[in-house]
Design a protein around this motif. Structure first.
Motif, PDB file in Angstrom:
ATOM      1  N   UNK A 222       0.850  -1.029  -0.287  1.00  0.00           N
ATOM      2  CA  UNK A 222      -0.086   0.437   0.504  1.00  0.00           C
ATOM      3  C   UNK A 222       0.623   1.791   0.238  1.00  0.00           C
ATOM      4  N   UNK A 223       2.118   0.764   0.331  1.00  0.00           N
ATOM      5  CA  UNK A 223       3.328   2.486   0.552  1.00  0.00           C
ATOM      6  C   UNK A 223       3.304   2.355  -1.234  1.00  0.00           C
ATOM      7  N   UNK A 224       3.010   4.041  -2.174  1.00  0.00           N
ATOM      8  CA  UNK A 224       3.527   4.249  -2.623  1.00  0.00           C
ATOM      9  C   UNK A 224       4.573   5.255  -3.441  1.00  0.00           C
ATOM     10  N   UNK A 225       5.214   6.002  -1.854  1.00  0.00           N
ATOM     11  CA  UNK A 225       6.186   6.293  -1.616  1.00  0.00           C
ATOM     12  C   UNK A 225       7.487   5.504  -0.893  1.00  0.00           C
ATOM     13  N   UNK A 226       8.773   5.973  -1.345  1.00  0.00           N
ATOM     14  CA  UNK A 226      10.066   5.204  -0.937  1.00  0.00           C
ATOM     15  C   UNK A 226      10.221   6.573  -0.098  1.00  0.00           C
ATOM     16  N   UNK A 235      11.065   9.067  -3.153  1.00  0.00           N
ATOM     17  CA  UNK A 235      10.669   8.751  -4.651  1.00  0.00           C
ATOM     18  C   UNK A 235       9.992   7.634  -4.594  1.00  0.00           C
ATOM     19  N   UNK A 236       9.682   7.472  -5.568  1.00  0.00           N
ATOM     20  CA  UNK A 236       8.054   6.850  -6.337  1.00  0.00           C
ATOM     21  C   UNK A 236       8.349   5.362  -5.711  1.00  0.00           C
ATOM     22  N   UNK A 237       7.843   4.269  -5.387  1.00  0.00           N
ATOM     23  CA  UNK A 237       8.662   3.640  -5.175  1.00  0.00           C
ATOM     24  C   UNK A 237       8.483   2.664  -6.221  1.00  0.00           C
TER      25      UNK A 237
END
Length: 251
Positions: A222-226, A235-237
């Motif tokens: 569910x996490x889309x941002x790293x 950054x975007x995952x």
């Protein structure tokens, strides 16, 4: 095109004037297709724009590249699912071996063809043994051709699609992406253009590593941002994973 016992048939596209090796005739929906093999001189490989590129494939975006390029997922089956369900219900209500049933079969086959989904019930009846991958194949061909033409080394993950499909919540979305077809097309196109295709180890944690400092963090789906707790990098995952795949060749 001159066919045995049938004679001359006209084709929608102009055929090249070359000696043909063999010809295959197939039917998709109520349309007929001719595919053939012939010898062709290998063209000179085009000049590469980038030496190495990492590619992360996914559901939200079909492909995210380490140079920042993103290719949207067309989700062909999902878009046409309601129409397919409606046509399937109409087919189930028709009398077996009736003319109306034959018409319903054709309509369903057409819808499946547009949605790039294999009509399993029709296959069992022998009425549409193969659905042509129109929408999905076109999207995949655009991505894989661009990658093969412009990059010397392409790095992707070794995805176990059969295992991913066991996740019933994501199975339909995963099947709609065509991950296996993506890898297959990229494999033979890399041979065409003289590229190297690198398959990262299946257990390589491309989504969990920070592409900036190399620190490893857990990344639930569910996490889309790293967000790196070590160096503060964000950054975007998918982009982060793509950069890690590019760096994989140096490991």
């Amino acid at each position: 095109m001159k066919l045995p016992r049938i004679g001359i048939v006209k084709t929608y596209e102009i055929l090249p004037s070359v000696p043909v090796k063999n010809v295959t005739i197939s039917k998709g929906g109520d349309n007929w297709y001719i595919s053939f093999k012939y010898d062709e001189c290998q063209p000179k490989p085009p000049t590469k724009k980038r030496a190495v590129i990492g590619v992360d494939v996914g559901i939200n975006a079909l492909a995210t590249c380490s140079d920042g390029t993103k290719f949207a997922n067309v989700k062909a089956y999902k878009q046409a699912k309601k129409q397919l369900t409606r046509y399937q219900r109409r087919l189930n209500k028709k009398e077996p071996a009736s003319k109306n049933r034959a018409k319903a079969v054709k309509k369903l086959a057409k819808a499946h063809k547009k949605a790039d989904a294999t009509p399993r019930r029709l296959t069992a009846q022998g009425n549409a043994h193969q659905a042509v991958a129109d929408i999905r194949a076109e999207a995949l061909h655009k991505v894989t051709t661009w990658l093969a033409k412009n990059h010397s080394t392409i790095v992707i993950e070794d995805l176990k699609v059969s295992g991913m499909l066991k996740n019933h919540k994501l199975a339909s979305a995963i099947a709609d992406c065509g991950f296996y077809e993506f890898k297959r097309q990229l494999s033979y196109k890399c041979e065409w253009y003289g590229n190297e295709l690198v398959i990262a180890d299946r257990f390589y944690p491309s989504s969990q590593l920070c592409s900036h400092c190399g620190q490893k963090h857990k990344m639930p789906l569910y996490k889309r941002i790293y967000e790196c707790g070590n160096c503060g990098f964000e950054a975007d995952r998918d982009f982060n994973a793509a950069v890690n795949l590019e760096n994989y060749v140096d490991k």
